[in-house]
Design an enzyme around this catalytic site. Structure first.
Site, PDB file in Angstrom:
ATOM      1  N   VAL A  11      33.227  49.334  34.037  1.00 63.70           N
ATOM      2  CA  VAL A  11      33.414  50.757  34.326  1.00 63.70           C
ATOM      3  C   VAL A  11      32.211  51.315  35.067  1.00 63.70           C
ATOM      4  O   VAL A  11      32.351  52.000  36.090  1.00 63.70           O
ATOM      5  CB  VAL A  11      33.668  51.539  33.025  1.00 63.70           C
ATOM      6  CG1 VAL A  11      33.715  53.048  33.314  1.00 63.70           C
ATOM      7  CG2 VAL A  11      34.964  51.092  32.377  1.00 63.70           C
ATOM      8  N   LYS A  35      20.502  41.161  35.215  1.00 68.59           N
ATOM      9  CA  LYS A  35      21.655  41.784  35.854  1.00 68.59           C
ATOM     10  C   LYS A  35      21.217  42.746  36.952  1.00 68.59           C
ATOM     11  O   LYS A  35      21.796  42.773  38.041  1.00 68.59           O
ATOM     12  CB  LYS A  35      22.508  42.535  34.828  1.00 68.59           C
ATOM     13  CG  LYS A  35      23.755  43.172  35.428  1.00 68.59           C
ATOM     14  CD  LYS A  35      24.431  44.130  34.480  1.00 68.59           C
ATOM     15  CE  LYS A  35      25.216  43.416  33.418  1.00 68.59           C
ATOM     16  NZ  LYS A  35      26.066  44.356  32.630  1.00 68.59           N
ATOM     17  N   GLU A 150      37.979  57.123  31.876  1.00 70.59           N
ATOM     18  CA  GLU A 150      38.414  56.284  32.990  1.00 70.59           C
ATOM     19  C   GLU A 150      39.800  55.717  32.694  1.00 70.59           C
ATOM     20  O   GLU A 150      40.167  55.483  31.542  1.00 70.59           O
ATOM     21  CB  GLU A 150      37.405  55.154  33.228  1.00 70.59           C
ATOM     22  CG  GLU A 150      37.054  54.293  32.016  1.00 70.59           C
ATOM     23  CD  GLU A 150      38.028  53.159  31.790  1.00 70.59           C
ATOM     24  OE1 GLU A 150      38.824  52.862  32.703  1.00 70.59           O
ATOM     25  OE2 GLU A 150      37.999  52.571  30.704  1.00 70.59           O
ATOM     26  N   PHE A 151      40.556  55.499  33.766  1.00 70.25           N
ATOM     27  CA  PHE A 151      41.885  54.900  33.669  1.00 70.25           C
ATOM     28  C   PHE A 151      41.993  53.752  34.671  1.00 70.25           C
ATOM     29  O   PHE A 151      42.946  53.656  35.442  1.00 70.25           O
ATOM     30  CB  PHE A 151      42.963  55.959  33.936  1.00 70.25           C
ATOM     31  CG  PHE A 151      42.896  57.130  32.984  1.00 70.25           C
ATOM     32  CD1 PHE A 151      43.441  57.050  31.708  1.00 70.25           C
ATOM     33  CD2 PHE A 151      42.261  58.303  33.357  1.00 70.25           C
ATOM     34  CE1 PHE A 151      43.369  58.127  30.835  1.00 70.25           C
ATOM     35  CE2 PHE A 151      42.192  59.390  32.488  1.00 70.25           C
ATOM     36  CZ  PHE A 151      42.745  59.294  31.227  1.00 70.25           C
ATOM     37  N   ALA A 251      57.861  41.008  29.671  1.00 69.55           N
ATOM     38  CA  ALA A 251      57.584  40.221  28.469  1.00 69.55           C
ATOM     39  C   ALA A 251      56.654  39.063  28.822  1.00 69.55           C
ATOM     40  O   ALA A 251      56.612  38.608  29.965  1.00 69.55           O
ATOM     41  CB  ALA A 251      58.886  39.692  27.870  1.00 69.55           C
ATOM     42  N   GLY A 252      55.906  38.589  27.847  1.00 64.77           N
ATOM     43  CA  GLY A 252      54.981  37.490  28.094  1.00 64.77           C
ATOM     44  C   GLY A 252      54.338  37.021  26.811  1.00 64.77           C
ATOM     45  O   GLY A 252      54.883  37.193  25.720  1.00 64.77           O
ATOM     46  N   GLY A 256      45.961  41.525  26.604  1.00 65.05           N
ATOM     47  CA  GLY A 256      44.569  41.267  26.235  1.00 65.05           C
ATOM     48  C   GLY A 256      43.668  42.216  26.990  1.00 65.05           C
ATOM     49  O   GLY A 256      44.077  43.303  27.376  1.00 65.05           O
ATOM     50  N   CYS A 259      40.522  46.767  26.924  1.00 67.36           N
ATOM     51  CA  CYS A 259      40.987  48.103  26.548  1.00 67.36           C
ATOM     52  C   CYS A 259      42.102  48.112  25.516  1.00 67.36           C
ATOM     53  O   CYS A 259      41.946  48.668  24.430  1.00 67.36           O
ATOM     54  CB  CYS A 259      41.444  48.858  27.794  1.00 67.36           C
ATOM     55  SG  CYS A 259      40.111  49.236  28.952  1.00 67.36           S
TER      56      CYS A 259
END
Length: 430
Positions: A11, A35, A150-151, A251-252, A256, A259
């Site tokens: 994010v 980092k 956030e989206f 479907a699956g 995961g 979020c």
């Protein structure tokens, strides 16, 4: 405007780069020196389509910089974004320690500044958190606290930052709203102005509802498997209803990522803390947790067990176009199949190195065809195009047994069955 973005994860880094692309001057802050050095060299520590080239372009234009020192940059910042992680704690509730540490450090520096600052909570936090943070800054009249959830969809995060479905601004001061409007002046999107509490709930409710759609379809797929119906056709018919729509009806093997699992669990725990119940969401969570087990059981039925059988895993990240493996169904599959005694070979175009750190005893290869060589069965775990768009004649030639388990319902079921493959999808009867 001058922005400070604290935290450079998915994010934070996407937020920093997208605002730099809009002409703002942005400094990203992270406590991990390695980092920061990587980012200063124009190298992204995460994979996100388009992110690294834009990162490099912004560094060249000097609209973006990175540092480990918050103290050096707070004084010049108009807007300060808090984008630190809020992972699930051992009790399932959001762990806010990193956010609290960042707030404590930040307040020390803003107190010494006479500049007007807007502190924006971008991290996903339990309802009420932003108001508590606002109370911490209550005596600092030049500091406004805003909730701006956030989206972002991983794999499309940069695009979603630049073309968001909506901008939600939770604030209690007109001055803060005016600054946020100025910040987002170049973005055209519906805007929701509300309280911080409502903004926090909008974020959690959105993710929980999308998770609910997925688990509903997965549970329905189990029934379709039993009845001989085809979940893909059912989903198509449902999605044509404008009240439902086609999104998130696939479907699956389960959802995961960073979020849906975390936010759904956090909302469940938040309700419990307030002596309330979200029984529907508890079922959503439980269906998702059991989906891989259900799928493996169908596999075992199909090929009479997996012990000592060579199985190719195609895709490891939780979704395509990201290297994120947090809560990825592939990890649960690996655990279950290893327990059953299967011999696993895995391919993923991006995420293999991350999974290898967790499961070094797997065989990792550089192409799907290498994974399929001499395999007794193959599982599509993540619908990368490299794993979906295959030369099926070559696949059949390379496999020891032409057995395919489609965990994402992305392979051409009818074609495969007509061409001699044993095919099992999730609730499909093509």
């Amino acid at each position: 405007m001058n922005l400070l973005v604290i935290g450079t994860g998915y994010v934070g880094l996407t937020t920093a780069v997208s605002f730099a692309m809009q002409g703002h001057h942005v400094t990203g802050i992270d406590v991990i020196e390695e980092k920061v050095k990587l980012l200063q060299q124009g190298k992204s520590p995460i994979y996100e389509p388009g992110l690294e080239p834009e990162l490099q372009r912004a560094l060249t234009k000097e609209t973006l910089a990175f540092s480990t020192s918050m103290a050096e940059h707070v004084g010049e910042a108009d807007v300060i974004y808090l984008c630190v992680g809020t992972p699930s704690g051992s009790d399932g509730f959001a762990d806010l320690r990193y956010l609290e540490q960042a707030v404590e450090t930040l307040r020390t520096f803003v107190q010494a500044s006479e500049r007007e600052h807007v502190v924006v909570i971008k991290s996903t936090v339990p309802v009420g958190t932003s108001d508590r943070i606002a109370a911490i800054f209550a005596e600092d009249k030049h500091v406004h606290v805003v909730t701006n959830p956030e989206f972002l969809r991983e794999g499309r995060a940069l695009q979603d930052s630049l073309e968001p479905s909506r901008i939600v601004i939770g604030a209690d001061r007109k001055e803060a709203i005016a600054i946020m409007d100025q910040l987002y002046a170049k973005i055209t999107a519906p805007r929701v102005y509300t309280t911080r509490t409502n903004a926090e709930m909008i974020k959690y409710a959105s993710n929980a509802f999308l998770a609910t759609r997925i688990s509903f379809m997965n549970e329905l797929a189990r029934l379709c498997h039993t009845l001989g119906a085809d979940i893909e056709v059912v989903a198509e018919g449902m999605g044509l209803d404008s009240r439902i729509g086609p999104e998130f009806l696939g479907a699956g093997v389960g959802y995961g990522g960073s979020c849906f699992p975390k936010d759904t669990e956090a909302l469940i725990q938040l309700a419990r803390r307030h002596q309330s119940s979200l029984s529907l969401l508890e079922t959503v969570r439980d269906v998702n947790r059991s989906q891989v087990d259900w799928f493996v059981e169908r596999m075992v039925e199909t090929i009479q067990g997996v012990r000592q059988k060579r199985i190719a895993l195609l895709g490891l990240s939780f979704k395509p176009e990201t290297d994120d493996i947090r809560e990825a169904p592939s990890l649960t599959l690996i655990e279950r199949l290893q327990k059953e005694g299967a011999i696993l070979t895995a391919f993923d175009p991006i995420a293999s190195l991350h999974v290898k750190q967790l499961y070094p005893n797997l065989s990792y290869v550089s192409s799907p065809y290498d994974a399929l060589k001499n395999a007794d069965a193959a599982i599509l775990v993540t619908e990368w195009k490299e794993c979906v768009q295959l030369d099926w004649q070559r696949v059949k030639q390379q496999m020891a047994q032409p057995v395919l388990f489609d965990g994402r319902n992305a392979w051409p079921a009818g074609f495969l069955k007509e061409n001699g493959f044993t095919y099992l999808g999730v609730g499909r009867h093509a």
